[in-house]
Design a protein around this motif. Structure first.
Motif, PDB file in Angstrom:
ATOM      1  N   SER A 196       0.828  -1.201   0.000  1.00 31.34           N
ATOM      2  CA  SER A 196       0.000   0.000   0.000  1.00 31.34           C
ATOM      3  C   SER A 196       0.868   1.259   0.000  1.00 31.34           C
ATOM      4  O   SER A 196       2.085   1.185   0.168  1.00 31.34           O
ATOM      5  N   ARG A 197       0.228   2.416  -0.139  1.00 34.19           N
ATOM      6  CA  ARG A 197       0.942   3.697  -0.072  1.00 34.19           C
ATOM      7  C   ARG A 197       1.606   3.864   1.284  1.00 34.19           C
ATOM      8  O   ARG A 197       2.726   4.348   1.383  1.00 34.19           O
ATOM      9  N   GLN A 198       0.907   3.475   2.324  1.00 36.56           N
ATOM     10  CA  GLN A 198       1.431   3.609   3.682  1.00 36.56           C
ATOM     11  C   GLN A 198       2.700   2.774   3.857  1.00 36.56           C
ATOM     12  O   GLN A 198       3.695   3.243   4.404  1.00 36.56           O
ATOM     13  N   GLU A 199       2.676   1.552   3.385  1.00 35.72           N
ATOM     14  CA  GLU A 199       3.850   0.679   3.496  1.00 35.72           C
ATOM     15  C   GLU A 199       5.033   1.236   2.695  1.00 35.72           C
ATOM     16  O   GLU A 199       6.180   1.201   3.157  1.00 35.72           O
ATOM     17  N   MET A 200       4.755   1.777   1.508  1.00 34.25           N
ATOM     18  CA  MET A 200       5.815   2.359   0.683  1.00 34.25           C
ATOM     19  C   MET A 200       6.398   3.605   1.351  1.00 34.25           C
ATOM     20  O   MET A 200       7.612   3.809   1.323  1.00 34.25           O
TER      21      MET A 200
END
Length: 167
Positions: free
Chosen positions: A109-113
């Protein structure tokens, strides 16, 4: 899942339209408008000009903004808000859900990236709060040592009397 607070600032910013921020641009020197210069000093960061001619990162950023805007407004239309506090609270929840959602055909996800790539490269936020300032150019300080600003007179230091300013 709660979205972690960013609490960090990028080491450098690439402005979309730096033409409005530049006071003077020579081959060797880039002089920024005083507001951007203050922002650089406060956050201990650097404002960079975008790449010349055709910026390559702009379409990617615009697509992400379009994605956020589409999904955010769609969710916000479902409710009537009577205060900015309620609106901001819902925006934070919706953005947290959107950032935690995996990319299409991907396992991340964007958060993980952000946590994996961006956050380690950022610096902690400085203490305090950034405030903008108004600047007024004065050619020469008058004999009474007072400078008119917004209908009020402000004293200045005596040794500036009749000296010209450096733009």
């Amino acid at each position: 899942m709660r979205y972690p607070s960013i609490d960090a600032v990028a080491k450098h910013f690439v402005q979309d339209n730096l033409k409005t921020a530049v006071t003077k641009h020579t081959k060797d020197n880039l002089v920024l408008q005083s507001t951007f210069s203050d922002l650089e000093d406060f956050y201990d960061t650097i404002v960079l000009p975008p790449p010349a001619r055709k910026p390559k990162g702009k379409p990617t950023v615009e697509n992400h903004v379009r994605y956020l805007e589409t999904h955010l407004i769609e969710k916000l239309k479902e409710k009537i808000y009577t205060s900015f506090e309620d609106l901001n609270a819902d925006i934070k929840k919706i953005v947290a859900v959107l950032n935690a959602r995996p990319f299409q055909n991907q396992a991340f996800s964007r958060q993980e990236m952000f946590i994996k790539y961006d956050k380690p490269c950022m610096k902690p936020l400085p203490g305090g709060e950034y405030t903008t300032c108004d600047y007024k150019a004065v050619l020469k300080v008058p004999n009474n040592y007072h400078i008119d600003y917004d209908g009020h007179y402000y004293s200045c230091i005596v040794y500036l009397l009749r000296k010209t300013s450096n733009p």
